[in-house]
Write an enzyme that holds these catalytic residues in place. Structure first.
Site, PDB file in Angstrom:
ATOM      1  N   THR A  40     109.736   1.549  23.832  1.00  0.00           N
ATOM      2  CA  THR A  40     109.652   2.385  22.630  1.00  0.00           C
ATOM      3  C   THR A  40     109.282   1.587  21.387  1.00  0.00           C
ATOM      4  O   THR A  40     109.073   2.161  20.320  1.00  0.00           O
ATOM      5  CB  THR A  40     110.995   3.098  22.385  1.00  0.00           C
ATOM      6  OG1 THR A  40     112.050   2.131  22.383  1.00  0.00           O
ATOM      7  CG2 THR A  40     111.264   4.126  23.478  1.00  0.00           C
ATOM      8  N   HIS A  45     114.891  -6.346  19.532  1.00  0.00           N
ATOM      9  CA  HIS A  45     115.742  -6.951  18.510  1.00  0.00           C
ATOM     10  C   HIS A  45     117.009  -7.448  19.197  1.00  0.00           C
ATOM     11  O   HIS A  45     117.181  -7.260  20.409  1.00  0.00           O
ATOM     12  CB  HIS A  45     116.044  -5.983  17.369  1.00  0.00           C
ATOM     13  CG  HIS A  45     116.619  -4.657  17.798  1.00  0.00           C
ATOM     14  ND1 HIS A  45     117.862  -4.540  18.385  1.00  0.00           N
ATOM     15  CD2 HIS A  45     116.128  -3.399  17.725  1.00  0.00           C
ATOM     16  CE1 HIS A  45     118.122  -3.275  18.639  1.00  0.00           C
ATOM     17  NE2 HIS A  45     117.078  -2.550  18.260  1.00  0.00           N
ATOM     18  N   HIS A  48     118.960  -5.226  21.550  1.00  0.00           N
ATOM     19  CA  HIS A  48     118.428  -5.095  22.907  1.00  0.00           C
ATOM     20  C   HIS A  48     118.821  -6.292  23.773  1.00  0.00           C
ATOM     21  O   HIS A  48     118.958  -6.176  24.987  1.00  0.00           O
ATOM     22  CB  HIS A  48     116.893  -5.024  22.878  1.00  0.00           C
ATOM     23  CG  HIS A  48     116.345  -3.806  22.212  1.00  0.00           C
ATOM     24  ND1 HIS A  48     115.338  -3.859  21.283  1.00  0.00           N
ATOM     25  CD2 HIS A  48     116.669  -2.497  22.342  1.00  0.00           C
ATOM     26  CE1 HIS A  48     115.054  -2.635  20.872  1.00  0.00           C
ATOM     27  NE2 HIS A  48     115.856  -1.801  21.492  1.00  0.00           N
ATOM     28  N   LYS A  82     121.962  10.049  18.172  1.00  0.00           N
ATOM     29  CA  LYS A  82     121.476  10.653  16.935  1.00  0.00           C
ATOM     30  C   LYS A  82     121.177  12.126  17.156  1.00  0.00           C
ATOM     31  O   LYS A  82     120.925  12.579  18.267  1.00  0.00           O
ATOM     32  CB  LYS A  82     120.213   9.921  16.469  1.00  0.00           C
ATOM     33  CG  LYS A  82     120.449   8.443  16.163  1.00  0.00           C
ATOM     34  CD  LYS A  82     119.161   7.756  15.761  1.00  0.00           C
ATOM     35  CE  LYS A  82     119.391   6.267  15.486  1.00  0.00           C
ATOM     36  NZ  LYS A  82     118.141   5.556  15.128  1.00  0.00           N
ATOM     37  N   ARG A  86     113.628  12.039  19.658  1.00  0.00           N
ATOM     38  CA  ARG A  86     112.711  10.927  19.438  1.00  0.00           C
ATOM     39  C   ARG A  86     111.287  11.461  19.276  1.00  0.00           C
ATOM     40  O   ARG A  86     110.903  12.446  19.909  1.00  0.00           O
ATOM     41  CB  ARG A  86     112.754   9.948  20.612  1.00  0.00           C
ATOM     42  CG  ARG A  86     114.080   9.217  20.769  1.00  0.00           C
ATOM     43  CD  ARG A  86     114.005   8.252  21.935  1.00  0.00           C
ATOM     44  NE  ARG A  86     115.271   7.610  22.203  1.00  0.00           N
ATOM     45  CZ  ARG A  86     115.694   6.486  21.636  1.00  0.00           C
ATOM     46  NH1 ARG A  86     114.909   5.891  20.749  1.00  0.00           N
ATOM     47  NH2 ARG A  86     116.859   5.957  21.933  1.00  0.00           N
ATOM     48  N   GLN A 173     116.035   7.870  35.118  1.00  0.00           N
ATOM     49  CA  GLN A 173     116.705   6.579  35.249  1.00  0.00           C
ATOM     50  C   GLN A 173     117.404   6.473  36.602  1.00  0.00           C
ATOM     51  O   GLN A 173     117.455   5.388  37.196  1.00  0.00           O
ATOM     52  CB  GLN A 173     117.702   6.366  34.113  1.00  0.00           C
ATOM     53  CG  GLN A 173     118.287   4.954  34.133  1.00  0.00           C
ATOM     54  CD  GLN A 173     119.009   4.597  32.845  1.00  0.00           C
ATOM     55  OE1 GLN A 173     118.550   4.861  31.751  1.00  0.00           O
ATOM     56  NE2 GLN A 173     120.179   3.991  32.991  1.00  0.00           N
ATOM     57  N   ASP A 194     126.893   2.958  26.325  1.00  0.00           N
ATOM     58  CA  ASP A 194     126.362   4.309  26.229  1.00  0.00           C
ATOM     59  C   ASP A 194     125.537   4.708  27.459  1.00  0.00           C
ATOM     60  O   ASP A 194     125.105   5.854  27.569  1.00  0.00           O
ATOM     61  CB  ASP A 194     125.519   4.457  24.955  1.00  0.00           C
ATOM     62  CG  ASP A 194     124.326   3.512  24.933  1.00  0.00           C
ATOM     63  OD1 ASP A 194     124.335   2.519  25.682  1.00  0.00           O
ATOM     64  OD2 ASP A 194     123.386   3.764  24.146  1.00  0.00           O
ATOM     65  N   LYS A 231     128.432  -2.262  13.066  1.00  0.00           N
ATOM     66  CA  LYS A 231     127.666  -2.573  14.272  1.00  0.00           C
ATOM     67  C   LYS A 231     127.002  -3.934  14.159  1.00  0.00           C
ATOM     68  O   LYS A 231     126.417  -4.273  13.133  1.00  0.00           O
ATOM     69  CB  LYS A 231     126.612  -1.490  14.510  1.00  0.00           C
ATOM     70  CG  LYS A 231     125.966  -1.543  15.879  1.00  0.00           C
ATOM     71  CD  LYS A 231     125.074  -0.341  16.108  1.00  0.00           C
ATOM     72  CE  LYS A 231     124.453  -0.376  17.504  1.00  0.00           C
ATOM     73  NZ  LYS A 231     123.592   0.794  17.753  1.00  0.00           N
ATOM     74  N   LYS A 234     122.688  -5.792  12.672  1.00  0.00           N
ATOM     75  CA  LYS A 234     121.990  -5.245  11.526  1.00  0.00           C
ATOM     76  C   LYS A 234     122.244  -6.112  10.295  1.00  0.00           C
ATOM     77  O   LYS A 234     123.321  -6.681  10.126  1.00  0.00           O
ATOM     78  CB  LYS A 234     122.460  -3.815  11.230  1.00  0.00           C
ATOM     79  CG  LYS A 234     122.138  -2.826  12.345  1.00  0.00           C
ATOM     80  CD  LYS A 234     120.657  -2.541  12.420  1.00  0.00           C
ATOM     81  CE  LYS A 234     120.364  -1.451  13.442  1.00  0.00           C
ATOM     82  NZ  LYS A 234     118.933  -1.136  13.530  1.00  0.00           N
ATOM     83  N   THR A 235     121.235  -6.235   9.449  1.00  0.00           N
ATOM     84  CA  THR A 235     121.375  -6.945   8.185  1.00  0.00           C
ATOM     85  C   THR A 235     120.918  -6.025   7.074  1.00  0.00           C
ATOM     86  O   THR A 235     120.438  -4.910   7.319  1.00  0.00           O
ATOM     87  CB  THR A 235     120.513  -8.221   8.167  1.00  0.00           C
ATOM     88  OG1 THR A 235     119.124  -7.846   8.145  1.00  0.00           O
ATOM     89  CG2 THR A 235     120.782  -9.085   9.385  1.00  0.00           C
TER      90      THR A 235
END
Length: 424
Positions: A40, A45, A48, A82, A86, A173, A194, A231, A234-235
């Site tokens: 995707t 990052h 992942h 969310k 997507r 999957q 998840d 989480k 993240k920055t």
């Protein structure tokens, strides 16, 4: 130490479908283990990276890891937590993403090298020729809608709605797990917390198709949270990418070196391949000598080397030292571009100009009076050299490769000036 015991010590296991069965299987043979990532995006990052660190540990323990690139599943999208669906990408974009991620995986797992036992697959290979009728008869018939609705990730979307496309993701999957079990000798699927519903759905499909005694297992990893409850990964600037064009190796190094004392030992256990003795020593230093930040520096060095290699680690260390000491003269123009990427940046012409006026014109100094005062007081450095002469002239030939000039005001305030000729 059994691989399962090691993962438990590192705090890397959230749920297992059959803990004792998997531990026993790992004692008996080299097991096939897979972890997947959907195509995707064009880069992973560090979020992942979390489950793939576990896959890497299986590789280093002598087991047989399989990386699944989701060219098929990535084209429809996993129903995330969310509320919105997507946005579907074009086939060309998904293909580009799959190629880019495959390249990153080959580097991380040293695929293609003589001692590498990694295999890379793409689920588009075994789904692209599948007809709708075959999908419904061979696979859809094995899934109970009520059971699918009860899966956490689906149930969380029922209020706002979920399309049939995303609803069917767990079937695709599950097909992946079945295919890898039958054709790649894979017995274990790894995923984030998840993914538990998708993994158990795959196990159910394997047992329906291959028999109730089929030895297949699922393992999920904990949700990675920082000590403040937010989480991990993240920055303020967004995600920390593995692609050096998106997050430079210097930025990558700085992300890890700036981790909180309360988190660093957990991250050393999870993300590095240091043994227990080394980590215990670093954990003690966090308590006794926290100001030295040795644990953070070790974490940053290990992760930067793992993702970007030894050469890029040395460049990140060089930039870090230059910024700390103010001795930026040793840096190359490319290192300047990397280390000063997020510094306040200005553009200036390549024409000569007196320093007092130049600083004001750029906006680094608010007035000529303040500019002269800071110069006289030794508060201004150009390319690492303190300037105290009021008649100093800024020249392009004194820059880094006629591309950059570095201004430092005071001890810590840096500015990057990009030189632009009139013809540009």
């Amino acid at each position: 130490m059994n691989i399962i015991d090691e993962l438990e010590w590192r705090g890397a296991i959230n749920q297992q479908t059959d803990e004792e069965g998997l531990r026993e299987l790992a004692k008996q043979k080299k097991i096939g283990v897979y972890c997947g990532i959907d195509a995707t995006g064009a880069s992973m990052h560090i979020g992942h990276l979390i489950p793939f660190m576990i896959l890497k540990r299986f590789q280093l323990s002598g087991h047989n890891p399989v990386i699944l690139i989701g060219g098929a599943t990535g084209s429809i999208g996993d129903p995330s937590g969310k509320s919105e669906e997507r946005v579907l990408q074009t086939e060309e974009q998904v293909q580009h993403n799959a190629e880019s991620i495959t390249k990153q995986m080959r580097k991380l797992f040293q695929a293609g090298e003589s001692e590498s036992n990694i295999r890379l697959t793409n689920n588009l290979d075994w789904t692209k020729e599948l007809t709708l009728l075959e999908f419904l008869r061979e696979y859809g018939k094995n899934f109970n809608v009520n059971t699918m609705l009860a899966k956490d990730i689906v149930a969380s979307r029922l209020e706002v709605g979920i399309s049939f496309t995303e609803f069917s993701y767990q079937i695709l999957q599950s097909m992946d797990f079945l295919h890898l079990y039958k054709h790649e000798d894979v017995q274990v699927q790894i995923g984030g917390a998840d993914q538990w519903g998708n993994i158990t759905a795959g196990l159910e499909l394997i047992r329906k198709k291959e028999g109730a005694d089929a030895k297949a297992f699922g393992l999920t990893i904990p949700l990675m949270l920082k000590s403040d409850g937010t989480k991990f990964g993240k920055t303020a600037g967004g995600a920390v990418w593995l692609d050096p064009e998106l997050t430079t190796p210097y930025e990558f190094y700085q992300f890890w070196v700036n981790q909180d004392d309360r988190d660093v030992v957990k991250y050393l256990k999870y993300f590095t391949f240091l043994n227990k003795e080394n980590i215990d020593v670093l954990a003690e230093k966090v308590l006794t000598e926290p100001h030295k930040r040795e644990a953070q520096k070790t974490l940053a060095a290990e992760m930067t080397k793992f993702v970007h290699g030894e050469e890029e680690l040395q460049i990140a260390l060089k930039i870090t030292e230059a910024l700390f000491t103010g001795d930026v003269k040793k840096l190359t123009a490319d290192e300047i571009a990397q280390g000063f990427k997020n510094m306040p940046t200005f553009e200036a012409s390549t024409e000569e100009q007196d320093l007092v006026t130049w600083l004001v014109d750029l906006g680094i100094e608010p007035s000529r009076r303040q500019s002269r005062e800071d110069i006289k007081n030794g508060a201004i450095s150009i390319n690492g050299d303190k300037i105290t002469e009021l008649d100093f002239v800024v020249k392009a030939e004194n820059s880094f490769d006629k591309r950059f000039i570095i201004v430092r005001r005071g001890k810590k305030k840096y500015f990057l000036v990009k030189l632009v000729s009139k013809n540009d």
